[in-house]
Design a protein around this motif. Structure first.
Motif, PDB file in Angstrom:
ATOM      1  N   ARG A 163       0.838  -1.192   0.000  1.00 30.68           N
ATOM      2  CA  ARG A 163       0.000   0.000   0.000  1.00 30.68           C
ATOM      3  C   ARG A 163       0.882   1.255   0.000  1.00 30.68           C
ATOM      4  N   PRO A 164       1.464   1.620  -1.129  1.00 31.01           N
ATOM      5  CA  PRO A 164       2.301   2.825  -1.192  1.00 31.01           C
ATOM      6  C   PRO A 164       1.528   4.076  -0.774  1.00 31.01           C
ATOM      7  N   LEU A 165       2.266   5.038  -0.260  1.00 29.89           N
ATOM      8  CA  LEU A 165       1.681   6.296   0.190  1.00 29.89           C
ATOM      9  C   LEU A 165       2.422   7.435  -0.505  1.00 29.89           C
ATOM     10  N   ILE A 166       1.674   8.335  -1.127  1.00 26.68           N
ATOM     11  CA  ILE A 166       2.302   9.493  -1.770  1.00 26.68           C
ATOM     12  C   ILE A 166       1.587  10.769  -1.321  1.00 26.68           C
ATOM     13  N   SER A 167       2.296  11.872  -1.377  1.00 28.99           N
ATOM     14  CA  SER A 167       1.709  13.189  -1.096  1.00 28.99           C
ATOM     15  C   SER A 167       1.872  14.051  -2.339  1.00 28.99           C
ATOM     16  N   VAL A 168       0.784  14.690  -2.743  1.00 29.69           N
ATOM     17  CA  VAL A 168       0.784  15.500  -3.961  1.00 29.69           C
ATOM     18  C   VAL A 168       0.415  16.937  -3.601  1.00 29.69           C
ATOM     19  N   ALA A 169       1.249  17.870  -4.027  1.00 33.05           N
ATOM     20  CA  ALA A 169       0.978  19.295  -3.814  1.00 33.05           C
ATOM     21  C   ALA A 169       0.314  19.868  -5.062  1.00 33.05           C
ATOM     22  N   THR A 170      -0.830  20.533  -4.875  1.00 26.67           N
ATOM     23  CA  THR A 170      -1.570  21.059  -6.015  1.00 26.67           C
ATOM     24  C   THR A 170      -2.140  22.432  -5.691  1.00 26.67           C
ATOM     25  N   THR A 171      -2.301  23.238  -6.702  1.00 23.88           N
ATOM     26  CA  THR A 171      -2.973  24.525  -6.543  1.00 23.88           C
ATOM     27  C   THR A 171      -4.381  24.492  -7.131  1.00 23.88           C
ATOM     28  N   ALA A 220      -6.697   4.942  -5.958  1.00 20.99           N
ATOM     29  CA  ALA A 220      -6.118   5.671  -4.831  1.00 20.99           C
ATOM     30  C   ALA A 220      -7.226   6.089  -3.878  1.00 20.99           C
ATOM     31  N   THR A 221      -6.875   6.117  -2.588  1.00 20.86           N
ATOM     32  CA  THR A 221      -7.787   6.560  -1.535  1.00 20.86           C
ATOM     33  C   THR A 221      -7.208   7.809  -0.874  1.00 20.86           C
ATOM     34  N   VAL A 222      -8.060   8.790  -0.619  1.00 23.17           N
ATOM     35  CA  VAL A 222      -7.617  10.023   0.029  1.00 23.17           C
ATOM     36  C   VAL A 222      -7.425   9.758   1.523  1.00 23.17           C
ATOM     37  N   VAL A 223      -6.183   9.886   1.991  1.00 24.80           N
ATOM     38  CA  VAL A 223      -5.871   9.681   3.405  1.00 24.80           C
ATOM     39  C   VAL A 223      -6.017  10.983   4.180  1.00 24.80           C
ATOM     40  N   SER A 224      -5.539  12.068   3.599  1.00 25.58           N
ATOM     41  CA  SER A 224      -5.666  13.375   4.256  1.00 25.58           C
ATOM     42  C   SER A 224      -5.571  14.469   3.212  1.00 25.58           C
ATOM     43  N   SER A 225      -6.030  15.668   3.584  1.00 32.04           N
ATOM     44  CA  SER A 225      -5.965  16.829   2.701  1.00 32.04           C
ATOM     45  C   SER A 225      -5.754  18.057   3.567  1.00 32.04           C
ATOM     46  N   THR A 226      -4.622  18.725   3.383  1.00 32.45           N
ATOM     47  CA  THR A 226      -4.298  19.907   4.183  1.00 32.45           C
ATOM     48  C   THR A 226      -3.950  21.068   3.267  1.00 32.45           C
ATOM     49  N   ARG A 227      -4.258  22.274   3.725  1.00 30.69           N
ATOM     50  CA  ARG A 227      -4.007  23.479   2.933  1.00 30.69           C
ATOM     51  C   ARG A 227      -2.888  24.282   3.567  1.00 30.69           C
ATOM     52  N   ASP A 228      -1.982  24.775   2.725  1.00 30.31           N
ATOM     53  CA  ASP A 228      -0.860  25.567   3.223  1.00 30.31           C
ATOM     54  C   ASP A 228      -0.573  26.696   2.237  1.00 30.31           C
ATOM     55  N   ALA A 229      -1.046  27.920   2.593  1.00 31.50           N
ATOM     56  CA  ALA A 229      -0.776  29.119   1.782  1.00 31.50           C
ATOM     57  C   ALA A 229      -1.135  28.947   0.310  1.00 31.50           C
ATOM     58  N   GLY A 230      -2.379  28.522   0.046  1.00 30.88           N
ATOM     59  CA  GLY A 230      -2.838  28.397  -1.329  1.00 30.88           C
ATOM     60  C   GLY A 230      -2.508  27.084  -1.993  1.00 30.88           C
ATOM     61  N   THR A 231      -1.693  26.261  -1.351  1.00 28.97           N
ATOM     62  CA  THR A 231      -1.356  24.942  -1.889  1.00 28.97           C
ATOM     63  C   THR A 231      -2.040  23.864  -1.046  1.00 28.97           C
ATOM     64  N   VAL A 232      -2.616  22.887  -1.707  1.00 28.85           N
ATOM     65  CA  VAL A 232      -3.255  21.771  -1.018  1.00 28.85           C
ATOM     66  C   VAL A 232      -2.348  20.555  -1.128  1.00 28.85           C
ATOM     67  N   ILE A 233      -2.082  19.918   0.022  1.00 26.40           N
ATOM     68  CA  ILE A 233      -1.305  18.688   0.041  1.00 26.40           C
ATOM     69  C   ILE A 233      -2.278  17.529   0.220  1.00 26.40           C
ATOM     70  N   VAL A 234      -2.388  16.683  -0.809  1.00 25.80           N
ATOM     71  CA  VAL A 234      -3.290  15.531  -0.770  1.00 25.80           C
ATOM     72  C   VAL A 234      -2.452  14.278  -0.576  1.00 25.80           C
ATOM     73  N   GLU A 235      -2.753  13.529   0.497  1.00 21.88           N
ATOM     74  CA  GLU A 235      -2.050  12.273   0.768  1.00 21.88           C
ATOM     75  C   GLU A 235      -2.913  11.117   0.258  1.00 21.88           C
ATOM     76  N   LEU A 236      -2.314  10.268  -0.550  1.00 20.83           N
ATOM     77  CA  LEU A 236      -3.052   9.188  -1.210  1.00 20.83           C
ATOM     78  C   LEU A 236      -2.426   7.838  -0.904  1.00 20.83           C
ATOM     79  N   GLU A 237      -3.281   6.859  -0.674  1.00 23.70           N
ATOM     80  CA  GLU A 237      -2.839   5.469  -0.532  1.00 23.70           C
ATOM     81  C   GLU A 237      -3.179   4.733  -1.819  1.00 23.70           C
ATOM     82  N   LEU A 238      -2.199   4.041  -2.404  1.00 27.62           N
ATOM     83  CA  LEU A 238      -2.371   3.389  -3.700  1.00 27.62           C
ATOM     84  C   LEU A 238      -2.611   1.900  -3.521  1.00 27.62           C
TER      85      LEU A 238
END
Length: 496
Positions: A382-390, A412-430
């Motif tokens: 179950r790999p885990l990746i974090s993707v930064a998106t605007t 992919a399943t959304v594990v978490s979603s956090t916002r940081d200064a206009g950028t969203v970090i989405v953590e996904l489990e594959l």
């Protein structure tokens, strides 16, 4: 209309030329399409007037009716039309290829299916009414017609019904095919004018798209693509010729009047005939490569064509005038299913279509900022990746089934979603699509710095709703329907 399509229309107006909406072609084009350009009298209930049709730009058949209100001439027209249609469809029902081995043995599917092109949506409706007007005709008795007429009616009804399925390419309106790939500087209603759409997309040398579209609005210079004729043509040219035919005092005079009618109708159709082939050539251009899922959708058309060919060959009946309650519910499910598949497949094939999903939060593109490729949960990889998106992300924590267009078998399943200064970090489990080894196969897990796209669009199989058998239709929905049997009134029914 989506925001991006609206923006493309605004650019088309500003630049006076159509704007591309796609990077690939989203429909199948047959190697031998049948172009069908119908014409009916304005104000009449689809009374046939003329048809120009054929599978080659250089060669066509022109069928005309000198007296559209005459039943005998209508049926003679239908007989000649059926001869051409059955000559086109018939060979495609005979050539079968082995598909798969099932419980009842090897299954076969037609190797090819017909593809009929009409100028616009009104042409599709013309074919629907034409099918409705011919499929119930009797081949015996007082009102008997040649057997190929009701057979053609069944096929036309099938093609018109199939055109309602998103992504089907067996009956294609040229205006819709063009509007799917280009945005013009005019409204959706104006986009049903074939000459105007082509003017925006491919204006003549020295003219802008806007000017070319405006020039096509004169019905005397550019006859409409039908099926209805322009009233000015009816009143000024056609009616006097029809009157001369009706009042002819000898067979020779009738033939002269008929030749004149045919000549004028050919003039009305010739321009649309050329524009139909121009539209097909534009869509075949190498700058518009075919989308990856186009072949998949054509296979669905082949399946539907094969089932219908078997039914027409073995059933003496025709499609009923009205669907039963159970069939209507089942058909609604398949129409919705086709739309869901079509929307997902187009987005997977085309980054410009995916951009529309990104605009409404159904997809996002970002950069991988963290990756744990060999992570395991129990014995499962179950790999885990974090993707930064605007992008404007509307995904919720715990949402499953997100897809990468370049690796559709992986989810992919959304594990978490956090916002940081206009950028969203989405953590996904594959999961899935990474091979069977203890480590994922190369390329199946994004690496740091990779740009990836994920969307909630999917074309997964959905279990059809459980519906009663037709004979068990509840009384609330009319009870079990009576089997439809054509009546003598159907055989005498006027063309409508």
């Amino acid at each position: 209309m989506s925001l991006l399509t609206s923006l493309a229309r605004a650019h088309a107006v500003d630049q006076s030329v159509a704007q591309r909406l796609t990077t690939v072609r989203h429909l199948h084009i047959s190697s031998e399409p049948l172009v069908f350009v119908p014409l009916a009298m304005a104000g009449e209930s689809h009374a046939p007037l003329a048809v120009m049709m054929g599978t080659s730009r250089e060669r066509y058949e022109l069928l005309t009716v000198a007296q559209p209100r005459n039943r005998d001439q209508q049926m003679a027209f239908a007989h000649q039309l059926a001869r051409i249609f059955t000559g086109y469809i018939g060979p495609r029902t005979n050539r079968r290829l082995p598909l798969r081995a099932g419980a009842s043995g090897v299954q076969y599917r037609c190797a090819d299916a017909p593809q009929v092109w009409v100028p616009n949506r009104a042409g599709i409706e013309f074919m629907r009414v034409l099918g409705r007007s011919t499929r119930f005709r009797a081949i015996t008795g007082e009102w008997a017609v040649p057997p190929n007429i009701p057979s053609m009616g069944k096929w036309l009804t099938f093609l018109a019904d199939r055109a309602e399925y998103a992504g089907s390419c067996m009956l294609v309106a040229a205006t819709d095919a063009l509007a799917l790939h280009w945005a013009t500087g005019q409204s959706d209603t104006e986009d049903q004018h074939l000459a105007a759409v082509l003017g925006w997309i491919s204006p003549p040398p020295g003219m802008t798209g806007r000017a070319a579209a405006r020039a096509s609005e004169d019905p005397l210079e550019v006859p409409p693509a039908g099926p209805a004729t322009d009233p000015s043509f009816d009143n000024g040219i056609l009616e006097p010729l029809l009157a001369a035919y009706h009042e002819a005092s000898s067979p020779a005079a009738s033939r002269i009047a008929e030749v004149k009618i045919r000549k004028e109708l050919q003039k009305q159709l010739a321009g649309t005939w050329e524009r139909m082939w121009q539209a097909i050539a534009l869509l075949r251009d190498p700058s518009l490569p075919i989308g990856a899922h186009v072949g998949v959708r054509w296979e669905r058309d082949l399946d539907a064509f094969t089932r219908t060919a078997e039914w027409i060959a073995t059933s003496p009946g025709a499609q009923p005038k009205r669907d039963s309650a159970v069939y209507a519910a089942r058909r609604l499910y398949w129409l919705e299913r086709a739309q869901q598949q079509y929307d997902a497949e187009r987005a997977f094939d085309d980054e410009m279509v995916m951009a529309e999903a990104r605009m409404v939060g159904d997809a996002f593109v970002g950069t991988v900022v963290a990756a744990e490729a060999n992570r395991r949960v129990g014995r499962s990889l179950r790999p885990l990746i974090s993707v930064a998106t605007t992008d404007a992300v509307s995904l919720t924590v715990g949402e499953t089934g997100l897809r990468r267009p370049d690796l559709l078998e992986q989810k992919a399943t959304v594990v978490s979603s956090t916002r940081d200064a206009g950028t969203v970090i989405v953590e996904l489990e594959l999961r899935e699509g990474m091979g069977r080894g203890r480590e994922p196969q190369p390329g199946t897990v994004p690496a740091l710095g990779d740009t990836v796209c994920y969307s909630r669009l999917n074309d997964d199989y959905r279990r059809p709703p459980t519906l009663p058998n037709k004979e068990d239709t509840p009384w609330t929905h009319g009870g079990p329907p009576e089997p439809y049997m054509p009546t003598e009134q159907d055989a005498q029914e006027p063309w409508s």
